[in-house]
Design a protein around this motif. Sequence first.
Motif, mmCIF file in Angstrom:
data_model
loop_
_atom_site.group_PDB
_atom_site.id
_atom_site.type_symbol
_atom_site.label_atom_id
_atom_site.label_comp_id
_atom_site.label_asym_id
_atom_site.label_seq_id
_atom_site.Cartn_x
_atom_site.Cartn_y
_atom_site.Cartn_z
ATOM 1 N N PHE A 212 6.325 -3.218 -7.990
ATOM 2 C CA PHE A 212 6.263 -3.237 -9.519
ATOM 3 C C PHE A 212 6.198 -2.445 -10.857
ATOM 4 N N ILE A 213 7.112 -2.962 -11.755
ATOM 5 C CA ILE A 213 6.953 -1.516 -12.334
ATOM 6 C C ILE A 213 6.885 -1.716 -13.796
ATOM 7 N N SER A 229 -8.409 -6.217 -10.526
ATOM 8 C CA SER A 229 -8.586 -7.322 -9.926
ATOM 9 C C SER A 229 -7.374 -7.737 -9.573
ATOM 10 N N ALA A 230 -6.319 -9.306 -10.626
ATOM 11 C CA ALA A 230 -5.229 -9.161 -10.268
ATOM 12 C C ALA A 230 -4.484 -8.446 -9.694
ATOM 13 N N ILE A 231 -4.090 -7.351 -9.387
ATOM 14 C CA ILE A 231 -3.619 -6.620 -8.641
ATOM 15 C C ILE A 231 -3.677 -6.519 -7.308
ATOM 16 N N LEU A 238 -2.724 -0.243 -7.428
ATOM 17 C CA LEU A 238 -2.052 0.752 -8.682
ATOM 18 C C LEU A 238 -1.478 1.821 -7.977
ATOM 19 N N LEU A 239 -0.632 2.635 -7.941
ATOM 20 C CA LEU A 239 -0.282 4.052 -7.425
ATOM 21 C C LEU A 239 0.119 4.611 -8.274
ATOM 22 N N GLN A 240 0.245 4.514 -9.803
ATOM 23 C CA GLN A 240 0.350 5.234 -10.889
ATOM 24 C C GLN A 240 0.653 5.268 -11.935
ATOM 25 N N VAL A 241 -0.037 5.702 -13.057
ATOM 26 C CA VAL A 241 0.273 5.606 -15.073
ATOM 27 C C VAL A 241 0.850 7.232 -15.102
ATOM 28 N N CYS A 258 3.417 -0.041 -9.503
ATOM 29 C CA CYS A 258 1.570 -0.881 -8.356
ATOM 30 C C CYS A 258 3.424 -0.938 -7.256
ATOM 31 N N SER A 259 2.173 -0.435 -6.091
ATOM 32 C CA SER A 259 2.780 -0.978 -5.004
ATOM 33 C C SER A 259 2.896 -2.685 -4.668
ATOM 34 N N LYS A 260 3.567 -3.246 -3.683
ATOM 35 C CA LYS A 260 3.304 -4.263 -2.364
ATOM 36 C C LYS A 260 2.576 -3.876 -0.938
#
Length: 280
Positions: A212-213, A229-231, A238-241, A258-260
């Motif tokens: 998800f981007i 928390s929601a992620i 969270l992978l990266q910003v 974000c990764s699933k």
Amino acid sequence: MLLTNGTRCMVHFNLQFSRGTFFKHLIPRKSTTLCHHKPINTTSLSHFGTLNSHQKDQIHLYIDALLQWNKRMNLTAVKEIDEVMERHVEDSLAILPPLKDSYRTHCGTSYDNLKLVDVGTGAGLPGVVLGIACPEWEVTLIESLNKRCVFLEHVVSIIGSSNIQIVRGRAEDLGQNSCFREQFDIAVARAVAEMRVLVEYCLPLVRVGGLFIAPKGHDPEDEVKRAESAIHKMGGSLLQVCSVQSQSPLGQRTAVICSKDRLTPKKYPRNTGTPAKEPL
């Protein structure tokens, strides 16, 4: 029609509009049959410059339709071609490099032939632009407003993109529909909501192993922290910003990726309207 995991799911594009409403928003053919485009200053448009001539023509057709239809309905606050290029087109194309890099690195497979969903696409941003830039991808545009879906159908028709489909609906409902739930490699959402809300809209649509981007502004650190928390609850991490190379007048841009990792619990997404009213 959407084919998912060998199951044929018939997706009805249910346009509930009267003939009068349709023709109210329909722009005369002479306004959208474009043989000559107004020159665009492409000096700072580094991403647009990577497109081939056919793709550039498609972008021109899209922009012209956007500005014409915008006279009749609220699609964008931007009124000039050059500003649309900088604020919308270039900004949309700017997420492709981090998207492709992250997918190749973290998903372990080629980014060819991806299934991408644009949640809350509005005027088709970034989904239409990504569909033009990556014609081998299957791009699904989710939009809840009927009149915007009419516009998007018109755009897809004039640019001739067979890889883009429009689905009228809410992310909360589609996230509980087996034809859409966990069926996409990548979900994107631009200028829709804060991260806590976005992850509940988008991560249920992403398959395990997908991404998800969310394109964001120059400093989304606090927003991302609130969404951790929601992620996790959606089965993600969270992978990266990362900074995004964009000449947008809005300033430095970032992409939150974000990764699933796990299946989303069945109770998510919650009922329509609840994620926005009661963020996790």
